[in-house]
Design a protein around this motif. Sequence first.
Motif, mmCIF file in Angstrom:
data_model
loop_
_atom_site.group_PDB
_atom_site.id
_atom_site.type_symbol
_atom_site.label_atom_id
_atom_site.label_comp_id
_atom_site.label_asym_id
_atom_site.label_seq_id
_atom_site.Cartn_x
_atom_site.Cartn_y
_atom_site.Cartn_z
ATOM 1 N N LYS A 123 66.058 13.728 -22.334
ATOM 2 C CA LYS A 123 64.647 13.994 -22.654
ATOM 3 C C LYS A 123 63.840 12.702 -22.693
ATOM 4 O O LYS A 123 62.728 12.640 -22.167
ATOM 5 C CB LYS A 123 64.561 14.728 -23.997
ATOM 6 N N ARG A 130 57.179 7.686 -22.653
ATOM 7 C CA ARG A 130 58.170 6.874 -23.368
ATOM 8 C C ARG A 130 58.738 5.778 -22.474
ATOM 9 O O ARG A 130 58.971 4.661 -22.933
ATOM 10 C CB ARG A 130 59.306 7.768 -23.875
ATOM 11 N N GLN B 111 58.456 14.052 -34.429
ATOM 12 C CA GLN B 111 58.507 13.155 -33.268
ATOM 13 C C GLN B 111 57.083 12.838 -32.807
ATOM 14 O O GLN B 111 56.120 13.336 -33.399
ATOM 15 C CB GLN B 111 59.284 13.833 -32.121
ATOM 16 N N ASP B 112 56.965 12.044 -31.722
ATOM 17 C CA ASP B 112 55.667 11.664 -31.155
ATOM 18 C C ASP B 112 54.724 12.863 -31.096
ATOM 19 O O ASP B 112 55.114 13.922 -30.621
ATOM 20 C CB ASP B 112 55.764 11.189 -29.696
ATOM 21 N N LYS B 114 51.801 14.351 -29.120
ATOM 22 C CA LYS B 114 51.301 14.084 -27.766
ATOM 23 C C LYS B 114 49.861 14.511 -27.545
ATOM 24 O O LYS B 114 49.167 13.944 -26.708
ATOM 25 C CB LYS B 114 52.170 14.832 -26.744
ATOM 26 N N TYR B 130 56.424 16.001 -29.148
ATOM 27 C CA TYR B 130 57.745 15.799 -28.538
ATOM 28 C C TYR B 130 58.819 16.591 -29.292
ATOM 29 O O TYR B 130 59.905 16.810 -28.777
ATOM 30 C CB TYR B 130 58.045 14.298 -28.595
ATOM 31 N N ASP B 131 58.516 17.029 -30.512
ATOM 32 C CA ASP B 131 59.487 17.847 -31.264
ATOM 33 C C ASP B 131 59.441 19.320 -30.838
ATOM 34 O O ASP B 131 60.018 20.182 -31.515
ATOM 35 C CB ASP B 131 59.294 17.684 -32.784
ATOM 36 N N ASN B 132 58.727 19.629 -29.753
ATOM 37 C CA ASN B 132 58.652 20.970 -29.135
ATOM 38 C C ASN B 132 57.786 21.957 -29.902
ATOM 39 O O ASN B 132 57.737 23.129 -29.536
ATOM 40 C CB ASN B 132 60.041 21.622 -28.960
ATOM 41 N N SER B 157 60.852 22.277 -24.946
ATOM 42 C CA SER B 157 60.717 20.834 -24.775
ATOM 43 C C SER B 157 59.301 20.415 -25.189
ATOM 44 O O SER B 157 58.532 21.236 -25.713
ATOM 45 C CB SER B 157 61.033 20.439 -23.327
ATOM 46 N N THR B 158 58.981 19.129 -24.949
ATOM 47 C CA THR B 158 57.715 18.530 -25.368
ATOM 48 C C THR B 158 56.492 19.402 -25.057
ATOM 49 O O THR B 158 56.382 19.949 -23.965
ATOM 50 C CB THR B 158 57.541 17.179 -24.635
ATOM 51 N N TRP B 160 52.828 19.142 -24.126
ATOM 52 C CA TRP B 160 51.984 18.068 -23.570
ATOM 53 C C TRP B 160 50.495 18.305 -23.754
ATOM 54 O O TRP B 160 49.706 17.362 -23.745
ATOM 55 C CB TRP B 160 52.242 17.913 -22.066
ATOM 56 N N ASP B 176 56.847 20.571 -21.267
ATOM 57 C CA ASP B 176 57.867 20.005 -20.382
ATOM 58 C C ASP B 176 58.908 21.061 -20.001
ATOM 59 O O ASP B 176 59.671 20.865 -19.057
ATOM 60 C CB ASP B 176 58.533 18.825 -21.115
ATOM 61 N N TYR B 216 51.671 19.116 -17.542
ATOM 62 C CA TYR B 216 51.091 18.032 -18.337
ATOM 63 C C TYR B 216 49.743 18.366 -18.949
ATOM 64 O O TYR B 216 49.322 17.726 -19.911
ATOM 65 C CB TYR B 216 50.933 16.774 -17.467
#
Lengths: 150, 309
Positions: A123, A130, B111-112, B114, B130-132, B157-158, B160, B176, B216
């Motif tokens: 990932k 990243r 997480q990040d 986005k 990013y932690d979905n 997944s992420t 965006w 993602d 994205y």
Amino acid sequence: MENAAPQLHKQAEARAPCATDYDDDVVDAFDAREVFDLIRDINDPEHPHTLEELNVVQMNQIDVDDTGNAVRVQFTPTIPHCSMATLIGLCIRVRLLRSLPRRFKVDVEIFPGSHVSRDQVNKQLSDKERVAAALENPNLLQVVNQCLSH
Amino acid sequence: MALGHASPNFKDLSAELFAPVRMRFSPTGRQLVTASFDGTVCVWERTADTVTEWECYATLEGHENEVKDACFSASGEYLASCSRDKTVWIWEHLEDTDEYDCCSILNDHTQDVKCLRWHPSLDLLASGSYDNTICLYRPDPDISDWTRVAHLTGHESTVWSLAFNASGSLLASASDDKTVRIWKFTPPEQPSAFSGTDGTWTCVTTLSGFHTRSVYSVDWCHVTNLLATGCGDNHVRVFRQTQVESASAPSFEKVYDDQTHTQDVNAVLWCAQEPAGHNATARILLASASDDEVITLARFQEMGPSNCV
């Protein structure tokens, strides 16, 4: 060092010259061998060996679809809890980023079953923000460049 | 989306910015907010009635590293920013001093963070990570702070990008995991002062099988109700809702699929003007920005694309 005495493997023969190598009228499609030649000489971050010598990269774990503009490289860390897996993947990604035409979609992944944090590492390696942020870090970029130098 | 893309008629702010990654106009169009890789957020104000004079009148510092997104609320009263440091910051505009003051730091993501998007009319903020997951927040007068009112899980997944429809009853999320999910708001059974924000969000539709790589960007046109996506497979796609909004499970059909870009499409954005009169038609443009360093503009009519510019 986590894996002090890694097993070394035989290197592939150099690509055999071809009669049309210097013929500008013959188009050579990108193939797995060409991508393998780009990444086989990358230095391992820990050992004085190349990724090829350590069997981290192998030609049969590279898929190239030249017309579909897709490259997938799977790599195998030497041990399943290798802390260098992300860095190795980053080095492969950067080498391909710098070498391949931009039309290619490149996926760099850990070979299934070869690492305990495979999904997490995959990932990170596929997140272009990243990857870009990692390369903004001068110390990390220096390490990557060392791995990519001959 | 560097400001350096602007034509020479526009002021080039790029020399004054460090790697801006995202920018948004305020509801009035007089302010512009830019999020930067150096961890700062800048608010720019148009100092004259021309488009060429812009001045940075506030630099908001606090994030530990890259700011991924920043945007104004519909009222213009709040500004939100998010970062790789996993936090979302809410900044309040103080009328008397004309300054921005941080009024909340939200640590709900692991997480990040986005992307951010405000509800089209309420003080309700959505964030994707990013932690979905997706989080929604509103101000809580009881504690004089902001509070999380929903946590949406389902993406693999992420996340965006996020976009609300015109009424704010539907939220689209691009991920993602190669899908776009549509989440529907249901108000609480017991009406309260927060009935508009504190109901439940349920995923009612998943657009899968259309995108072959990471999605994205997503943007929802508030005039035509068309939903646009930008994807890592170089495509710009537009979807039309085929059932009325009251239906429990809205369905979508793809009405436009463009692959003139040669690399990842990072951003899509609608520019829509309501029809000026009875017989006039709405002016609809769809802009897309790509890693191929090209911005394309496509003109749409209410029902679909007419021609590319």
